[in-house]
Design a protein around this motif. Structure first.
Motif, PDB file in Angstrom:
ATOM      1  N   THR A   1       0.839  -1.158  -0.090  1.00 42.59           N
ATOM      2  CA  THR A   1      -0.160   0.072  -0.042  1.00 42.59           C
ATOM      3  C   THR A   1       0.853   1.442   0.151  1.00 42.59           C
ATOM      4  O   THR A   1       0.745   2.351  -0.945  1.00 42.59           O
ATOM      5  CB  THR A   1      -1.031   0.074   1.164  1.00 42.59           C
TER       6      THR A   1
ATOM      7  N   THR B   1       2.426   1.633  -3.426  1.00 45.38           N
ATOM      8  CA  THR B   1       1.484   2.228  -4.482  1.00 45.38           C
ATOM      9  C   THR B   1       1.216   3.693  -4.321  1.00 45.38           C
ATOM     10  O   THR B   1       0.758   4.241  -5.054  1.00 45.38           O
ATOM     11  CB  THR B   1       0.031   1.292  -4.460  1.00 45.38           C
TER      12      THR B   1
ATOM     13  N   ARG C   1      -0.759  -9.839  -5.429  1.00 45.96           N
ATOM     14  CA  ARG C   1       0.084  -8.539  -5.192  1.00 45.96           C
ATOM     15  C   ARG C   1       0.345  -8.083  -6.746  1.00 45.96           C
ATOM     16  O   ARG C   1       0.687  -6.699  -6.608  1.00 45.96           O
ATOM     17  CB  ARG C   1       1.320  -9.209  -4.708  1.00 45.96           C
TER      18      ARG C   1
ATOM     19  N   LYS D   1      -1.686  -7.475  -8.844  1.00 43.32           N
ATOM     20  CA  LYS D   1      -2.588  -6.458  -9.312  1.00 43.32           C
ATOM     21  C   LYS D   1      -2.419  -4.998  -8.733  1.00 43.32           C
ATOM     22  O   LYS D   1      -2.760  -4.197  -9.463  1.00 43.32           O
ATOM     23  CB  LYS D   1      -3.761  -7.078  -8.700  1.00 43.32           C
ATOM     24  N   SER D   2      -1.691  -4.973  -7.828  1.00 45.83           N
ATOM     25  CA  SER D   2      -1.358  -3.469  -7.328  1.00 45.83           C
ATOM     26  C   SER D   2       0.129  -3.177  -7.710  1.00 45.83           C
ATOM     27  O   SER D   2       0.327  -1.740  -7.711  1.00 45.83           O
ATOM     28  CB  SER D   2      -1.376  -3.689  -5.606  1.00 45.83           C
TER      29      SER D   2
ATOM     30  N   SER E   1       5.936   0.332  -7.672  1.00 41.50           N
ATOM     31  CA  SER E   1       5.082   0.845  -8.151  1.00 41.50           C
ATOM     32  C   SER E   1       4.795   0.687  -9.544  1.00 41.50           C
ATOM     33  O   SER E   1       5.423   0.868 -10.437  1.00 41.50           O
ATOM     34  CB  SER E   1       4.798   2.591  -7.827  1.00 41.50           C
ATOM     35  N   LYS E   2       3.610   0.500 -10.025  1.00 46.53           N
ATOM     36  CA  LYS E   2       3.015   0.273 -11.390  1.00 46.53           C
ATOM     37  C   LYS E   2       3.566   1.519 -12.273  1.00 46.53           C
ATOM     38  O   LYS E   2       3.514   1.734 -13.604  1.00 46.53           O
ATOM     39  CB  LYS E   2       1.750  -0.134 -11.753  1.00 46.53           C
TER      40      LYS E   2
END
Length: 260
Positions: free
Chosen positions: A82, A85, A102, A104-105, A223-224
């Motif tokens: 969290t 992200t 995981r 997915k985030s 982070s994506k």
């Protein structure tokens, strides 16, 4: 005249503040912030007031390759993804396994180490293998660290290889789970093999079963929205894997821990 002097002083103060702000901003940009849970020896743990371990040293190699200063933040394992992200941390590194949920985030780096989930029991425990936990009618209570793969796997349904949420109790740290085992609140603890060794040495009357629960690969979460950092981390991992530096770090902690 007084007004002119005051005006000049005000401009000087603004200039100083601007320089200070620019300096701080520059310093912040050169800091690589890593989130971890420093209760997972030998990957991350406290030595005095400093966080050390396999992950800490590998992160130092990455920061050096990026020309940045590493800052390690100790937080609860379940809050690492969290925080990444939300941009509180640049990356998370805490003996973390890649899972579909995981992913997915966050994105994950290439793997830098392997882990094995094992089972800790009391020396006189009737539990002798993983089969005893999954036997028909088994009601043994299982302790895990919240949010870890041990928690994820054990809490899953029996059809998927787990034992069901009603038999699993999660704790904020592996140490708390093991302490619960010593006091009889749970019948066993599922956790990574390396920290398991440390806990068995710390608490008398415990042993690790000669059976593996799950094998897994550890990676770094990013982070994506930060594909550039992920590439730099992967480049650093590749370089330090090929030159043997990462293996030296792993051997330093795991071999020394096993030989004691």
């Amino acid at each position: 005249m007084k007004k002119i002097v005051s005006f000049i002083l005000a401009l000087s103060l603004l200039a100083v503040c601007a320089v200070s702000f620019a300096s701080c901003s520059k310093d912040d940009e050169n800091v690589l912030k890593m989130a971890t849970n420093a209760a997972f020896p030998p990957y991350e743990f406290y030595e005095g007031e400093k966080i050390v371990g396999i992950d800490a040293e590998i992160a130092e190699l990455i920061a050096k390759d990026l020309g940045m200063t590493l800052q390690i933040v100790d937080t609860e394992f379940d809050s690492i993804i969290t925080g990444v992200t939300e941009g509180k941390y640049d990356f998370g590194m805490a003996g973390m396994t890649v899972t579909e949920d995981r992913l997915k985030s966050v994105n994950f780096s290439t793997s830098y180490a392997k882990g094995v989930q094992v089972i800790i029991v009391k020396n006189d425990s009737p539990i002798t293998s993983i089969d005893d936990l999954s036997a028909d009618g088994a009601t043994y209570k299982i302790g895990v660290q919240q949010g870890t793969t041990g928690d994820i796997y054990a809490s899953d349904t029996p059809e998927n290889g787990g034992f069901g949420e009603d038999r699993v109790t999660s704790f904020n740290s592996g140490a708390e789970a093991v302490l619960a085992l010593t006091t009889g609140k749970v019948d066993c603890v599922i956790i990574d093999n390396e920290p398991a060794k440390s806990y068995v040495k710390t608490y008398e009357g415990l042993k690790i079963l000669d059976t593996e629960y799950v094998e897994e690969d550890y990676a770094i979460c990013v982070s994506k929205d930060n594909a550039d950092l992920l590439k730099k981390i992967n480049d650093s991992l590749k370089k330090n894997t090929e030159n043997g530096e990462i293996q030296k770090i792993i051997d330093k902690y795991i071999k020394a821990d096993s030989a004691e």
